[in-house]
Design an enzyme around this catalytic site. Structure first.
Site, PDB file in Angstrom:
ATOM      1  N   ARG A   1      35.952 -19.059   4.557  1.00 43.65           N
ATOM      2  CA  ARG A   1      35.471 -18.094   5.555  1.00 43.65           C
ATOM      3  C   ARG A   1      35.998 -18.407   6.951  1.00 43.65           C
ATOM      4  NH1 ARG A   1      31.796 -14.128   4.330  1.00 43.65           N
ATOM      5  NH2 ARG A   1      31.278 -14.111   2.108  1.00 43.65           N
TER       6      ARG A   1
ATOM      7  N   HIS B   1      39.441 -17.046   6.881  1.00 45.12           N
ATOM      8  CA  HIS B   1      39.336 -15.585   6.958  1.00 45.12           C
ATOM      9  C   HIS B   1      39.047 -15.131   8.390  1.00 45.12           C
ATOM     10  CE1 HIS B   1      37.063 -11.696   6.358  1.00 45.12           C
ATOM     11  NE2 HIS B   1      38.153 -11.455   5.668  1.00 45.12           N
TER      12      HIS B   1
ATOM     13  N   SER C   1      41.307  -9.886   0.721  1.00 43.82           N
ATOM     14  CA  SER C   1      41.488 -10.971   1.686  1.00 43.82           C
ATOM     15  C   SER C   1      41.171 -12.318   1.056  1.00 43.82           C
ATOM     16  CB  SER C   1      40.586 -10.744   2.902  1.00 43.82           C
ATOM     17  OG  SER C   1      40.979  -9.611   3.635  1.00 43.82           O
TER      18      SER C   1
END
Length: 217
Positions: free
Chosen positions: A42, A45, A19
């Site tokens: 993040r 994500h 990812s």
């Protein structure tokens, strides 16, 4: 009839590595200073949207201020338990306390009596613990508005002030407005937020985790 043979990545560590590899190859984050690139990774994500990085708003040196406060042992004040659960305790550099007052005794009754959200009343329960704390709001716009009200009142009365604010309320009512207010009225308190309606507990926790890790993958 036999079941289909699905070809997919099964291991959690492999999924995470792949990812972030894809995020780093597809997202354009090189312009972000310092730890903000790790925060952006993040956040992207958490929402599975590369465009989310374009909506990040932050004051200069904000992630570094959060990191410094965490290293000094500052508590982390959150608006809802979902944010608390999303914070990876092993990442916290000083075994920092994570505090949520949403379910404290009397909060529900007080909110009902005043016609306000539990999240707003929960913020009031932070009291002196707010001073020097890292605030992470990932759900309720009313929590962020109440925090700003407390801070603005505190400017007149020498009240407690957080070390930094990660403000990521989500929704169609008040979310964008509360984050605009954060950018306008945070004063000298460092902040990171995501403009517009996007946000949520996973996003807020992801931003905190990125900083707690010090930018490490």
């Amino acid at each position: 009839m036999s079941s289909p043979d699905f070809d997919y990545v099964r291991g959690p560590d492999a999924i995470t590595r792949l990812s972030f590899k894809r995020i780093r190859s597809e997202a354009k984050l090189g312009h972000l200073p310092g730890l903000m690139s790790a925060v952006a990774e993040r956040v992207v994500h958490a929402v599975a949207s590369l465009e989310a990085a374009d909506h990040l708003r932050f004051s200069e040196g904000a992630p570094e201020a959060v990191r410094e406060a965490l290293l000094k042992g500052a508590p982390i004040l959150v608006d809802v338990e979902m944010v608390s659960r999303g914070i990876t305790r092993n990442f916290l550099p000083a075994h920092n306390d994570v505090i949520c007052c949403l379910s404290d005794e009397g909060v529900r009754d007080e909110a009902k009596a005043r016609g306000e959200t539990r999240s707003a009343i929960g913020v009031e329960q932070w009291g002196k613990r707010l001073d020097g704390a890292v605030v992470v709001i990932g759900n309720a716009p009313t929590a962020l508005f109440r925090l700003l009200e407390i801070m603005l009142d505190g400017e007149q009365n020498n009240g407690p002030k957080p070390a930094a604010i990660l403000g990521f309320p989500v929704g169609f009512v008040g979310a964008a407005e509360s984050k605009n207010a954060l950018a306008q009225y945070a004063g000298d308190v460092p902040f990171i937020t995501l403009a517009g309606r996007l946000g949520g507990s996973p996003v807020a926790a992801a931003a905190l985790n990125a900083i707690a890790l010090g930018g490490n993958p």
